[in-house]
Design an enzyme around this catalytic site. Structure first.
Site, PDB file in Angstrom:
ATOM      1  N   GLY A  23       0.820  -1.202   0.000  1.00 42.93           N
ATOM      2  CA  GLY A  23       0.000   0.000   0.000  1.00 42.93           C
ATOM      3  C   GLY A  23       0.850   1.246   0.000  1.00 42.93           C
ATOM      4  N   GLU A  25       1.051   3.233   2.591  1.00 38.95           N
ATOM      5  CA  GLU A  25       1.543   3.427   3.956  1.00 38.95           C
ATOM      6  C   GLU A  25       2.289   2.207   4.485  1.00 38.95           C
ATOM      7  OE1 GLU A  25       0.899   5.678   6.608  1.00 38.95           O
ATOM      8  OE2 GLU A  25      -0.009   7.220   5.353  1.00 38.95           O
ATOM      9  N   VAL A  28       1.943  -5.453   3.589  1.00 33.38           N
ATOM     10  CA  VAL A  28       1.297  -6.496   4.391  1.00 33.38           C
ATOM     11  C   VAL A  28       1.752  -7.865   3.881  1.00 33.38           C
ATOM     12  CG1 VAL A  28      -0.908  -7.487   5.114  1.00 33.38           C
ATOM     13  CG2 VAL A  28      -0.681  -5.013   4.879  1.00 33.38           C
ATOM     14  N   ASP A 145     -10.992   5.098   8.900  1.00 32.13           N
ATOM     15  CA  ASP A 145     -10.763   4.710   7.499  1.00 32.13           C
ATOM     16  C   ASP A 145     -11.693   3.550   7.139  1.00 32.13           C
ATOM     17  OD1 ASP A 145      -9.649   4.570   4.962  1.00 32.13           O
ATOM     18  OD2 ASP A 145      -7.896   3.419   5.603  1.00 32.13           O
TER      19      ASP A 145
END
Ligand SMILES: Nc1ncnc2c1ncn2[C@@H]1O[C@H](COP(=O)(O)OP(=O)(O)O)[C@@H](O)[C@H]1O
Ligand SMILES: [Mg+2]
Lengths: 238, 140
Positions: A23, A25, A28, A145
């Site tokens: 992503g 940020e 994962v 979010d």
């Protein structure tokens, strides 16, 4: 401390893993940590930000995420367990919700399935989402979010009933203000309708379930309507 | 027991599952490497990590052992291929060795719930409730 700044746990974990999302940020990964299926969420530095500020922000997101996960779990809201946090590389080791799909993918797959069973399954899901969000707001957790990618549906667990998990709490905070909860729902509405076209009626069902099960929902919905209006005005001017 | 044992000596009645101990040990090794342990030794750090609070003497009271104890869980941290120390420790302990998985059978569930202040909603998986609190306690 390892040369590349990652801890031993992180390095060992990364040897046998699969990157599942890169992503803006965070990265994962999925792998095994101390014998358990685990998700590793690694927040990386943003090079365009001042290093000190970046470090502070990234640390805060990591802290907010793990705090909210614990708070939700205490309240009986399904969310992954936290196994280990490495604050030096901003890594969180989380319980892997094995066999889950994002609500986003689930909705998309239903929409591709035969017309007949669609409505019932979608309604059921919307209701479930409304109930979980009501419970979360009852605990004064603002997610920050809300999207259909930040909810996981685990089908075929111990029970017939699928379990809805909330994830990605990096922007979460604690607040009792109806305004904050209203904005939370507004963010979800925006994301929901743009990700899943022509689902206005479905989202209304979600709100209905939310309203029905949350004692203080009245003021939240009022705020939601206010924010919607502001949003519309802004887009008319802009 | 004869002589001093170089390892973490843990009260097994306070352990829900061995995974919890692995989590505590992993955290201790990590903090040791980066020089951020809260206690002075790796083995005391493991015991400290098991506790839900940041009070060190409390952790030892709950998770440590005393002379009157009838069971002990010994944790050693060693390189994978170096087991000499383990043999030494085992020679010092006078007692019956049991598989580590069996600690789950000894757990004092009521004590665990009280100490970690778990909620009824968490009863379905006490291990996750415990591990979560251990993992997050530095920022609560
Ligand atoms: N605990 C988990 N179990 C299973 N899948 C997960 C878990 N956490 C995250 N994922 C998957 O990884 C994706 C990204 O995780 P998320 O926490 O939302 O990170 P990001 O901030 O990058 O969106 C999720 O949409 C989901 O598909
Ligand atoms: Mg996300």
């Amino acid at each position: 401390m390892a040369v590349d700044g990652r801890s031993v746990a992180v390095q060992q974990f990364l040897k046998k893993t699969e990157l599942i999302k890169q992503g803006a940020e965070a990265r994962v990964y999925r792998g095994i940590f101390l014998g358990k299926p685990t998700i590793l969420k690694e927040r990386f530095p943003k090079l365009y930000r001042h290093p000190l500020l970046d470090e502070k922000l990234t640390h805060r997101r990591t802290v907010q995420e793990v705090r909210a996960l614990l708070r939700c779990r205490k309240a009986g809201i399904s969310a992954p367990a936290v196994y280990f946090v490495d604050y030096t590389c901003h890594c969180i080791f989380l319980e892997d919700i094995v066999g889950s799909v994002t609500v986003r993918d689930y909705i998309t797959s239903i929409q591709l399935s035969p017309q007949k069973s669609q409505e019932e399954r979608l309604d059921h899901l919307a209701k479930k989402m409304g109930l979980v969000l009501a419970k979360m707001h009852e605990e004064d957790v603002i997610h920050g979010d809300l999207t259909t990618s930040n909810m996981l549906l685990k089908v075929g667990g111990d029970t017939e009933e699928a379990d809805l998990f909330l994830i990605d709490f990096g922007l979460s905070y604690i607040s009792a203000l109806p305004e904050d909860k209203g904005v939370d729902m507004y963010v979800l509405e925006k994301a929901f309708l743009s990700t899943h076209p022509n689902t206005e009626a479905l989202f209304e069902k979600l709100l209905k379930a939310y309203t029905a099960s949350y004692r203080k929902s009245h003021s939240v919905i009022n705020k939601l309507n206010e924010v919607r209006l502001r949003g519309r005005k802004r887009s008319m001017v802009g | 027991m004869e002589g001093k044992i170089d390892g973490a000596l843990i009260n097994p009645f306070m352990i829900v599952h061995p995974f919890e101990v692995l989590v505590a040990a992993n955290k201790a090794v990590h903090l040791h490497r980066i020089g951020k342990m809260k206690t002075r030794r790796m083995y005391s750090e493991i015991i400290y990590n098991l506790s839900p609070t940041n009070n060190i003497s409390d952790a030892f009271k709950r998770f440590g052992t005393s002379d009157s104890d009838t069971a002990v869980l010994i944790v050693l941290v060693h390189p994978t291929d170096e087991t000499r120390h383990m043999t030494e420790v085992m020679a010092k302990v006078d007692g019956q060795q049991i598989p580590v998985e069996d600690v789950s059978k000894m757990v004092d569930t009521a004590q665990i719930k009280k100490l970690y202040r778990t909620t009824p909603q968490e009863d379905s998986c006490l291990l996750d409730a415990v591990v979560c609190r251990m993992a997050v306690k530095d920022v609560i």
